[in-house]
Design a protein around this motif. Structure first.
Motif, PDB file in Angstrom:
ATOM      1  N   LEU A 183       0.684  -1.274   0.015  1.00  0.00           N
ATOM      2  CA  LEU A 183       0.136  -0.186  -0.054  1.00  0.00           C
ATOM      3  C   LEU A 183       0.955   1.261   0.060  1.00  0.00           C
ATOM      4  CD1 LEU A 183      -2.926   1.158   0.205  1.00  0.00           C
ATOM      5  CD2 LEU A 183      -2.505   1.160   2.814  1.00  0.00           C
ATOM      6  N   PRO A 189      -1.454   6.935   0.420  1.00  0.00           N
ATOM      7  CA  PRO A 189      -2.759   7.230   0.650  1.00  0.00           C
ATOM      8  C   PRO A 189      -3.050   7.668   1.909  1.00  0.00           C
ATOM      9  CG  PRO A 189      -2.259   4.969  -0.293  1.00  0.00           C
ATOM     10  CD  PRO A 189      -0.982   5.525  -0.152  1.00  0.00           C
ATOM     11  N   VAL A 190      -2.251   7.120   2.987  1.00  0.00           N
ATOM     12  CA  VAL A 190      -2.511   7.720   4.402  1.00  0.00           C
ATOM     13  C   VAL A 190      -1.972   9.270   4.425  1.00  0.00           C
ATOM     14  CG1 VAL A 190      -1.815   7.394   6.724  1.00  0.00           C
ATOM     15  CG2 VAL A 190      -2.114   5.239   5.094  1.00  0.00           C
ATOM     16  N   ALA A 225      -4.352  11.462   2.740  1.00  0.00           N
ATOM     17  CA  ALA A 225      -5.712  11.461   4.060  1.00  0.00           C
ATOM     18  C   ALA A 225      -5.360  12.259   4.793  1.00  0.00           C
ATOM     19  CB  ALA A 225      -6.150   9.977   4.313  1.00  0.00           C
ATOM     20  N   SER A 226      -4.312  12.372   5.512  1.00  0.00           N
ATOM     21  CA  SER A 226      -3.834  13.230   6.738  1.00  0.00           C
ATOM     22  C   SER A 226      -3.853  14.533   6.147  1.00  0.00           C
ATOM     23  CB  SER A 226      -2.550  12.572   7.033  1.00  0.00           C
ATOM     24  OG  SER A 226      -1.961  13.577   8.021  1.00  0.00           O
ATOM     25  N   ALA A 249      -7.940  14.248   7.641  1.00  0.00           N
ATOM     26  CA  ALA A 249      -8.322  12.792   8.408  1.00  0.00           C
ATOM     27  C   ALA A 249      -7.474  12.195   9.643  1.00  0.00           C
ATOM     28  CB  ALA A 249      -8.354  11.382   7.456  1.00  0.00           C
ATOM     29  N   ASP A 307      -9.680   7.652  11.614  1.00  0.00           N
ATOM     30  CA  ASP A 307     -10.450   7.586  10.406  1.00  0.00           C
ATOM     31  C   ASP A 307      -9.461   7.308   9.240  1.00  0.00           C
ATOM     32  OD1 ASP A 307     -12.508   8.630   8.968  1.00  0.00           O
ATOM     33  OD2 ASP A 307     -12.027  10.484   8.903  1.00  0.00           O
ATOM     34  N   ARG A 308      -8.260   7.632   9.484  1.00  0.00           N
ATOM     35  CA  ARG A 308      -7.365   7.068   8.068  1.00  0.00           C
ATOM     36  C   ARG A 308      -7.269   5.483   8.300  1.00  0.00           C
ATOM     37  NH1 ARG A 308      -3.603  11.275  10.165  1.00  0.00           N
ATOM     38  NH2 ARG A 308      -2.434   9.541  11.081  1.00  0.00           N
ATOM     39  N   THR A 343     -11.106   4.149   7.052  1.00  0.00           N
ATOM     40  CA  THR A 343     -11.618   4.588   5.908  1.00  0.00           C
ATOM     41  C   THR A 343     -10.677   4.584   4.554  1.00  0.00           C
ATOM     42  OG1 THR A 343     -11.006   6.721   6.162  1.00  0.00           O
ATOM     43  CG2 THR A 343     -13.501   6.363   6.619  1.00  0.00           C
ATOM     44  N   VAL A 344      -9.232   4.446   5.001  1.00  0.00           N
ATOM     45  CA  VAL A 344      -8.274   4.274   3.880  1.00  0.00           C
ATOM     46  C   VAL A 344      -7.210   3.057   3.932  1.00  0.00           C
ATOM     47  CG1 VAL A 344      -6.342   5.303   3.001  1.00  0.00           C
ATOM     48  CG2 VAL A 344      -8.151   6.917   3.744  1.00  0.00           C
ATOM     49  N   THR A 345      -6.736   2.838   4.881  1.00  0.00           N
ATOM     50  CA  THR A 345      -6.142   1.343   5.192  1.00  0.00           C
ATOM     51  C   THR A 345      -6.657   0.375   4.944  1.00  0.00           C
ATOM     52  OG1 THR A 345      -4.667   2.868   6.619  1.00  0.00           O
ATOM     53  CG2 THR A 345      -4.047   0.720   6.550  1.00  0.00           C
ATOM     54  N   LEU A 373      -8.211  -0.551   1.639  1.00  0.00           N
ATOM     55  CA  LEU A 373      -7.313  -0.919   0.511  1.00  0.00           C
ATOM     56  C   LEU A 373      -6.373  -2.054   0.853  1.00  0.00           C
ATOM     57  CD1 LEU A 373      -6.008   2.734   0.005  1.00  0.00           C
ATOM     58  CD2 LEU A 373      -7.287   1.275  -1.704  1.00  0.00           C
TER      59      LEU A 373
END
Lengths: 292, 228
Positions: B119, B123-124, B127-128, B132, B136-137, B140-142, B145
């Motif tokens: 990954l 992406p994190v 988001a940050s 986020a 939340d990260r 909703t992201v990690t 994915l």
């Protein structure tokens, strides 16, 4: 159900792969197939849910550690005792006497210990792990047994013959029957010669299983196992008791069962005619009687 | 023909409880561990990676032996537990649960480590930068994915615990309803020359293991396709 329990039940209801992911899956994943409610899996799930928070400690429970030579005889005695004490929950764990003894000294939750040799309960007593003196309950014997050859026509001296590939015995270091087998082979003067043929089982029941499956040509096993119907189809050769030290079997109530009425009741039951008759049927001599 | 006895059901119950608990506990432990492992390379991380992988190469008897010493009534953990009025862990369900968590650790950490490494941090970070928070990260992201990694980790952990034998035999003995799991019961059935019983349970485990691996490979393939 309370909130927490409901949540856990809900978690447990979900297929395993989803436990950590609150997010939704778009594709119904494959594992659902395993959990589709056929009769079996529905029952599995029900048991699982019930058991998740089931208390493991039981009030009326008796756990017996027993030498493997008792594997079939003790089952019958337990069944007979249960008929008289239907509300008791009995669990029996089998293994070599040395192994069970080590487990007890390491805190295993056994209430009664039936040893194939009195020396193990005596050691436990010396270390303070017992509530009673060791009580002899029987004397065991060893036999030559084979599912391939006619063992009744064999003697120990024949074990050096070319038709013998493997000889199963129990591990002498922690299984009394293995030690007696070793003594008998030594007395026959062939211990050195058969070294390369010996296969060592963890306990005497495993030695019997090795011989029964034919993986070992012969086994030196407990008479009590040779009398088990499945093995009794084949004849055995009784090894003279003069060839080895006696297998003086004794039980002891462990320290943790000091106040366990069930343990004492079961111990007393061993001296009843019912129990004695079962023991005799499996070839055990009563304690203290000379065996020849 | 396929009639399971009460002993069998009891062992199935114990086994499923053990597998379920181990999986849940390990996902909680392995997720932060794998995240930390995947967030760079340092001697500390490499050392931890080696420690995590130890159960893969160690004979189960080594782990079983040490755990018996440590968790038993005369071991440090066992003694500490008894001092506060609890029971020591040798020959108990709690004990084999500890053993399973340690023994299956690499099967939970490695797929997650792989998934987090693939990954990457981008992406994190994105988001940050969009505001986020940490939780939340993650959710909703990690998690979305890397869900393939989580499925593989959970399935492998569950299956590996199911297949455990040596550690449980040494640490748990074979106490019905407490530490007698399916693999131990099969051993016991064999010793009692109850071959029918051994056959039934063996077949059950064989089929279950096949389906488990089928799931694992299905998801690892999907994860690869997603990356492409």
């Amino acid at each position: 159900m309370t909130g927490r329990r409901a949540r856990i039940a809900e978690l447990a209801n979900q297929p395993i792969y989803c436990l950590a992911c609150p997010g939704n899956y778009q594709n119904p994943p494959v594992p659902v197939m395993i959990y589709r409610p056929t009769a079996v899996s529905a029952r599995l799930l029900a048991i699982l849910l019930l058991s998740v928070f089931a208390c493991t400690a039981r009030a009326n429970s008796l756990t017996i550690a027993a030498a493997s030579d008792l594997r079939f005889a003790l089952e019958e005695i337990v069944t007979a005792w249960r008929e008289q004490n239907p509300d008791q929950d009995v669990r029996v764990v089998y293994g070599s006497s040395g192994k069970m003894s080590t487990q007890i000294s390491n805190g295993a939750p056994y209430d009664l210990f039936f040893s194939a040799d009195i020396s193990y309960p005596q050691q436990l007593q010396a270390q303070g792990f017992t509530a009673t003196d060791p009580v002899p309950y029987a004397t065991g014997r060893i036999v030559l047994w084979s599912s391939i050859l006619d063992a009744s026509a064999l003697t120990l001296a024949d074990l050096t013959g070319s038709d013998i590939e493997h000889i199963a015995i129990a591990q002498p270091a922690h299984a009394p029957y293995g030690l007696r087998a070793q003594e008998a082979l030594q007395a026959a003067g062939i211990w050195e010669q058969v070294q390369s043929r010996l296969v060592f089982a963890e306990n005497i029941a495993q030695a019997a299983q090795m011989a029964e499956s034919g993986a070992a040509t012969v086994g030196i096993i407990a008479l009590s196992l040779a009398e088990f119907p499945r093995l009794a189809q084949h004849p055995y050769h009784l090894i003279p008791a003069s060839k080895h030290q006696p297998l003086r079997q004794a039980y002891v109530v462990t320290r943790r069962a000091d106040n366990n009425a069930a343990a004492l009741s079961f111990a007393r039951f061993m001296t009843t005619d019912i129990a004695r008759a079962v023991m005799a049927r499996y070839g055990f001599a009563p304690p203290g009687e000379p065996t020849l | 023909m396929f009639e399971l006895g009460p002993q069998d059901w009891q062992a199935i119950t114990v086994t499923l409880r053990l597998c379920l608990y181990t999986t849940v506990i390990l996902l909680f432990i392995a997720t932060p561990l794998a995240w930390w492992l995947s967030s760079g390379r340092s001697p500390g991380r490499v050392a931890l990676q080696a420690v995590v992988a130890l159960p893969l190469v160690l004979p189960p008897t080594v782990l079983g032996f040490y755990l018996l010493i440590v968790l038993g009534p005369r071991g440090p953990v066992g003694e500490a537990l008894e001092a506060i009025g609890l029971n020591h862990l040798a020959f108990s369900f709690g004990g084999i649960l500890v053993g399973s968590v340690l023994y299956s650790l690499p099967f939970a950490v490695q797929p997650l480590h792989q998934a987090f490494s693939n990954l990457g941090r981008r992406p994190v970070e994105v988001a940050s930068s969009l505001g986020a928070g940490a939780l939340d990260r993650f959710f909703t992201v990690t998690l979305p994915l890397t869900r393939g990694g989580f499925v593989v980790a959970a399935t492998l952990t569950f299956a590996h615990t199911l297949g455990e034998f040596g550690v449980i035999l040494m640490l748990g003995g074979s106490i019905p309803g407490e530490t007698r799991v399916l693999s131990v019961l099969i051993y016991d059935h064999t010793e009692a020359m109850n071959y029918d019983g051994a056959h039934r349970l063996s077949l059950l485990l064989l089929l279950f293991s096949f389906f488990t691996l089928f799931i694992v490979y299905t998801f690892s393939r999907r994860a690869e396709i997603a990356r492409i």
